[in-house]
Design a protein around this motif. Structure first.
Motif: not given
Length: 231
Positions: A124, A128, A134-135, A160, A162, A201
């Motif tokens: 991730s 990123f 995005d998730y 994380y 995101v 979140y």
């Protein structure tokens, strides 16, 4: 069949999610004879063009990725190309279908110290950096013997890069006395939802399926076999 399901959902004003394109533990048998990065990219393009035509909202391109030396079921894609196969797949998706919401999904990544957590942190953060995620998806197949405290889950969510989605929640109750099933399911569901809400979140809470008739490996969902809501 997935296109048919998507059309029904879209016709009823629902969002749709597809997952995953790459699931290393269950790869096509023809790959035993070899494959290239071009083959993988072609597969991604084929799927993404279809999703674009069907206006799929959420797409999990890779899930349960495993660095080969760390897992009993090696990731044949990682063995061949390392993390770059994931980066290339997400780049293709972003280029072909910019409106899609891209997710990296894994299991046991709501708990520190697991393979799922370590891999999700690594992947991730790389995605990123490239603007390709995005998730983070948290499957959350919950085991009553391994339920982290709510604050611990919240802290993991926030580590994380995101926001997170809970993508496949269910609870393993096979080792719980039958007269304690409902109470155990309620307690675990409550702490997960509270962690999701309080973290600020976590955007979605999705179960593995609609009811126990489609439960995975005997795991329990929030409705029984007759689709009645559990108390």
């Amino acid at each position: 069949w997935p296109n048919y399901q998507s059309q029904i959902a879209k016709g009823n004003g629902m969002e749709t999610m597809f997952e995953p394109i790459f699931f290393p533990a269950d790869y096509p048998l023809w790959m035993d004879n070899g494959f290239t990065q071009i083959d993988l990219n072609t597969i991604v393009r084929m799927f993404i063009e279809n999703f674009k035509n069907n206006k799929t909202d959420y797409i999990v391109i890779a899930n349960e990725v495993r660095i080969p030396s760390d897992w009993e079921t090696p990731d044949i894609y990682w063995e061949s190309f390392g993390i770059d196969y994931i980066v290339q797949a997400y780049k293709i998706a972003r280029e072909l279908y910019p409106k899609a919401i891209l997710i990296f999904d894994d299991t046991d990544n709501h708990i520190r110290g697991t393979f799922g957590y370590e891999t999700t942190i690594l992947v991730s953060n790389k995605l990123f950096e490239e603007g390709l995620i995005d998730y983070v998806g948290l499957q959350m197949h919950m085991d009553p013997d391994k339920i982290p405290a709510k604050d611990e889950m919240i802290n993991v969510f926030r580590e994380y890069p995101v926001p997170v989605l809970i993508t496949s929640f269910d609870v393993l109750l096979t080792n719980v006395p039958e007269n304690e099933h409902d109470e155990t399911l309620n307690d675990i569901t409550r702490v997960v939802i509270e962690a999701c809400l309080e973290s600020q979140y976590c955007d979605h809470f999705i179960t593995w399926g609609e009811n126990d008739s489609v439960g995975w490996d005997g795991r329990s969902l929030l409705r029984d076999f007759d689709n009645n809501r559990k108390q």
